[in-house]
Design an enzyme around this catalytic site. Structure first.
Site, mmCIF file in Angstrom:
data_model
loop_
_atom_site.group_PDB
_atom_site.id
_atom_site.type_symbol
_atom_site.label_atom_id
_atom_site.label_comp_id
_atom_site.label_asym_id
_atom_site.label_seq_id
_atom_site.Cartn_x
_atom_site.Cartn_y
_atom_site.Cartn_z
ATOM 1 N N GLU A 1 0.866 -1.176 0.000
ATOM 2 C CA GLU A 1 0.000 0.000 0.000
ATOM 3 C C GLU A 1 0.905 1.229 0.000
ATOM 4 O O GLU A 1 1.692 1.428 0.925
ATOM 5 C CB GLU A 1 -0.919 0.018 1.226
ATOM 6 C CG GLU A 1 -2.111 -0.908 1.094
ATOM 7 C CD GLU A 1 -3.100 -0.765 2.248
ATOM 8 O OE1 GLU A 1 -2.826 0.027 3.177
ATOM 9 O OE2 GLU A 1 -4.131 -1.447 2.231
ATOM 10 N N ASP B 1 -6.113 9.781 9.800
ATOM 11 C CA ASP B 1 -4.795 9.344 10.238
ATOM 12 C C ASP B 1 -4.385 9.996 11.545
ATOM 13 O O ASP B 1 -4.683 11.164 11.811
ATOM 14 C CB ASP B 1 -3.757 9.651 9.154
ATOM 15 C CG ASP B 1 -3.992 8.817 7.906
ATOM 16 O OD1 ASP B 1 -4.156 7.596 8.069
ATOM 17 O OD2 ASP B 1 -4.017 9.364 6.797
#
EC number: 4.2.1.20
Length: 265
Positions: free
Chosen positions: A49, A60
């Site tokens: 990824e 995040d």
């Protein structure tokens, strides 16, 4: 059959679990990203990824927010991420690469152009964090037409309706977020993961990768008993931040090898 689907079929046939590490394009240095990608493969990664930096990474935690800031400072864009994948493909035509990021950079480029350029660069899948399945049916269809797997997030708070929606349009794998909160969170509860994954499997036979809170070989092994793959991101970023000068690549390869060995044990 897509490259990601073929990979998971092979893993299942051999009784193995997938290992999906996350690194950010351009962090710690754009010149090092492709080298780090190859180190991930040498360590035993199944899929990579590759994060596309964005100025407002709302899902995040502080670790990945810091790397986004560093990558943006280096001038990394969606276009340069695709160039990195293209460079990686010169030596590795087989390892699936998934771009992971937010909708804004894709929207700026345009979905049609993005699909064309991503496929040409060698991208196999795309995960747009702020693109829930019910709002991204057309986007997913465009990606599939281009030969790119649209991958979606599910979480402990996902309703059965959302699970059904993701199951209908996702391909490659489904990324199950193992806990509430942002990336890099702790307190992984593997029993919770094991209880929810069957609910997803009721709706689809697409492989399920689990991420958030997986930080070492032990937690990866524990999650793998119910998941088809494990995703590790924040711990890798911490490792790269803390690696002595000139040792980031080797430190990363060693860490990934430890996880791979645990999954195979």
């Amino acid at each position: 059959m897509s490259k990601i689907t073929a990979l998971f079929k092979e893993l299942k046939a051999t009784g193995k679990k997938g290992l999906i590490p996350f690194i950010a394009a351009g962090d710690p240095d754009p010149k090092q990203t492709v080298e780090l990608m190859h180190a991930l493969v040498r360590g035993g990664s199944s899929v990579i990824e590759l994060g596309v930096p964005f100025s407002d990474p709302m899902a995040d935690g502080p670790v990945i927010q810091r790397l986004s800031e560093r990558a943006l400072t280096h001038g990394v864009t969606l276009h340069s991420c695709l160039e990195m994948v293209k460079e990686f493909r010169k030596k590795d035509a087989n390892t699936p690469v998934v771009l992971m990021g937010y909708a804004n950079p894709v929207e700026q480029m345009g979905a049609e152009r993005f699909a064309t350029e991503a496929k040409a660069a060698g991208v196999d899948g795309v995960l747009v964090v702020d693109c829930p399945p019910e709002e991204c049916v057309d986007f997913a269809a465009r990606m599939r037409v281009a030969g790119i797997d649209p991958i979606f997030l599910l979480a402990p708070t996902s309703s059965q309706e959302r699970i059904k929606g993701a199951a209908k349009i996702a391909s490659g794998y489904i990324y199950y977020v193992s806990m509430r909160g942002v990336t890099g969170a702790s307190h992984l509860n593997t029993q919770d993961v094991a209880s929810i994954i069957p609910k997803i499997r009721e709706e689809t036979d697409i492989p399920i990768a689990v991420g958030f809170g997986i930080s070492d070989a032990a937690s990866a092994k524990a999650v793998s008993t119910s998941a088809d793959a494990v995703v590790i991101g924040s711990q890798i970023i911490r490792l790269l931040e803390d690696a002595p000068s000139g040792q980031a690549v080797q430190s990363l390869e060693t860490f990934i090898r430890e996880i791979r060995d645990a999954l195979d044990s």
